[in-house]
Scaffold this active site. Structure first.
Site: not given
Ligand SMILES: Nc1ncnc2c1ncn2[C@@H]1O[C@H](COP(=O)(O)OP(=O)(O)OP(=O)(O)O)[C@@H](O)[C@H]1O
Ligand SMILES: [Mg+2]
Lengths: 210, 330
Positions: A7, A12, A10, A124
């Site tokens: 879905i 990382e 990101g 963040d």
């Molecule tokens: N538990 C969840 N339920 C539904 N959607 C989620 C959930 N966790 C994350 N997401 C979706 O996935 C996206 C990315 O998750 P997250 O921010 O944890 O990852 P990231 O890789 O750390 O992101 P970034 O690009 O900020 O580094 C979130 O912005 C959200 O849209």
């Molecule tokens: Mg994020």
């Protein structure tokens, strides 16, 4: 055989959605980055996975809505947590009424404040890390950069990051949004909020063109 | 008809003059840098350097371009951000030239110029730019009519961190090249504070820790190696965040620190992972120089954005996102 849908990808991590144990779940995986030094990469992936897992639970304990964590795999650097059926706050900006936007941002500010009151910083705090359910219920995710025993400086940085996220992503609405976030923040933190917002201003001046 | 622009750059320790034509040809690009004996740059000494060397450098730039002063149809200068005395000296030269030649004057933002010359060289349309130099560490992308700084340092710039460390290790200014050479001999990685906050980062903690490693007896090559891996790793991460966030398809590396091969290698790895195009601006256009000012001056002039001499005061703290970029489509 478990079925996944990706879905989100990101910076990382990869976010996979799946149905397991008759629940809607999300698997957040941090794959290796071949261009980083092995030791840095291994350290960061593990450290952030552990950190995220702990802090999601810790924040919940502070009364901040975060997905419940069910499992963690340190070899894979993955976390299994509840799926939140919502959209990123980022996506709603520009599509909701000004009053709605103020309400959402106030709530965002309250969530940050709740963390800060427990001496936790999110690390963040952007509008893509806030999820809004159709009911209007709000969640905060992405705790890999979170930290405990937060000082005034750390909280000031956290608020500075909120402002940075607003100015780069929501420039048309940044003033109203920041004001609403800070209103929400102030309503929970109380008098102590002044010191933190002053620090936020100071941090903004500091880095710029010396 | 082509327009020929003379660009003057003098925001910090370098003074440069470049001649560029509106069809994108860099006709000349001449510069000189003051090398302080010890310590960092002294703003007034640098300004004196600019006023002493400026006229000769400008003359060389015209000669190399094969033009005379009368062929110049536009004068552009670095209006900010930068050190006040350096900016004022450079602006004075630009104003005198513009008045003397009766041509329009354009005040250019230094950071914007780094991006635009990089786009000219690479053919990129709309990149995420990693701009790393002695005074700047920024990840910039165009959004809503402006260049916005998605990520930046919360304290010292990466080049400054390298130079300060280099000085404590007895290296000459600027220390970047020598640190790079030492790092190639490094074998063992020693952990240093890795500090990314949102899309911003911080280098001051790392600097302190690196100096401590050195004074604690860790071999210089290993310290340099560890500094590079950590500092560049942090940059890669914020670049990656900016790409994921803006969904742009190009990654541009520029600024003096762009000369570093290891940084280039790491960022090209980021580009592969996110399936975006990558370009490292060539050394002669990556550092501070006049061609970038001239080229951006042309873009700005063609968009109708000149400045009256009377209103051309310098802007030492001019932020990248303060300028409306009229020559790029929203
Ligand atoms: N538990 C969840 N339920 C539904 N959607 C989620 C959930 N966790 C994350 N997401 C979706 O996935 C996206 C990315 O998750 P997250 O921010 O944890 O990852 P990231 O890789 O750390 O992101 P970034 O690009 O900020 O580094 C979130 O912005 C959200 O849209
Ligand atoms: Mg994020």
């Amino acid at each position: 055989m478990v079925e996944y849908t990706v879905i989100a990808v990101g910076a990382e991590s990869e976010i996979l959605r799946t149905r397991l144990w008759s629940r809607e779940l999300v698997v957040k995986r941090r794959p290796a980055k071949p261009y980083l030094h092995d030791k840095i990469d291994a350290y960061l992936r593990r450290y952030r996975t552990v950190r995220e897992c702990k802090m999601l639970a810790y924040a919940r304990g502070l009364g901040i809505p975060t997905p419940a964590v069910y499992a963690v795999d340190l070899a894979e650097c993955s976390i299994v947590m509840d799926y939140v059926d919502g959209v990123q706050l980022k996506e709603l900006v520009g599509h909701v009424s000004p009053e709605q936007l103020v309400r959402l941002c106030k709530r965002f500010g309250e969530m940050i404040a709740g963390l800060h009151r427990g001496d936790v910083v999110h690390g963040d705090p952007t509008t893509s890390n806030v999820l809004v359910e159709p009911s209007g219920r709000m969640w905060i995710v992405d705790f890999g950069l979170a930290d405990v025993n937060a000082t005034v400086e750390m909280k000031g940085v956290d608020l500075h990051l909120v402002r940075r996220a607003l100015e780069t992503t929501h420039w048309q609405h940044q003033e109203q949004m920041l004001k609403a976030v800070l209103d929400g923040y102030q309503s929970i933190v109380g008098d102590g909020a002044d010191e933190i917002t002053r620090r936020m201003e100071e941090i903004r001046q500091r880095g710029r063109y010396h | 008809m082509v327009t020929i622009c003379l660009g003057l750059e003098g925001t910090a320790h370098s003074f440069g003059a470049g001649v560029v034509s509106s069809d994108g040809k860099v006709m000349s690009n001449v510069w000189d840098m003051i090398r302080p004996q010890k310590g960092g740059i002294h703003p007034r000494e640098a300004a004196r350097h600019h006023s002493e060397k400026g006229p000769t450098i400008i003359r060389h730039a015209l000669e190399e371009a094969g033009v005379t002063a009368q062929d110049i149809q536009l004068v552009a200068f670095s209006r900010g951000p930068g050190l006040g005395p350096c900016l004022r000296t450079t602006a004075t030269m630009a104003r005198v030239l513009a008045l003397h030649l009766s041509v329009p004057l354009v005040g250019v933002n230094h950071c914007v110029a780094h991006i635009e010359i990089g786009c000219l060289e690479s053919g990129f349309q709309d990149p995420v730019t990693v701009y790393v130099s002695g005074g700047n560490t920024q990840v910039i992308a165009f959004a809503g009519g402006r260049f916005r700084t998605f990520g930046e340092t919360l304290d010292i710039a990466i080049g400054n961190m390298l130079d300060v460390f280099g000085r404590s290790a007895g290296m000459r200014f600027p220390a970047g090249p020598e640190i790079e050479r030492e790092a190639q001999l490094g074998r063992e990685y020693h952990a240093l504070p890795y500090s990314v906050k949102g899309m911003d980062l911080s280098y001051s903690g790392m600097l302190t820790a690196a100096r401590r490693l050195l004074s604690g007896g860790v071999p210089l090559p290993d310290v340099c190696f560890s500094i590079q891996e950590t500092a560049f790793g942090m940059l890669a991460e914020i670049a990656e965040r900016a790409i994921a966030h803006t969904k742009k398809r190009e990654l541009l590396l520029t600024g003096g620190v762009a000369r570093n091969s290891r940084l280039t290698e790491i960022l090209s790895g980021v580009a592969v992972r996110h399936d975006v195009r990558f370009h490292r601006v060539s050394p002669s256009l990556a550092g501070d120089q006049g061609a970038m000012i001239a080229w951006t001056g042309i873009l700005q002039y063609l968009a109708g954005n000149t400045v009256d001499v009377a209103e051309s005061q310098v802007l030492p703290r001019w932020r990248t996102d303060e300028q409306e970029i009229r020559w790029r489509a929203m």
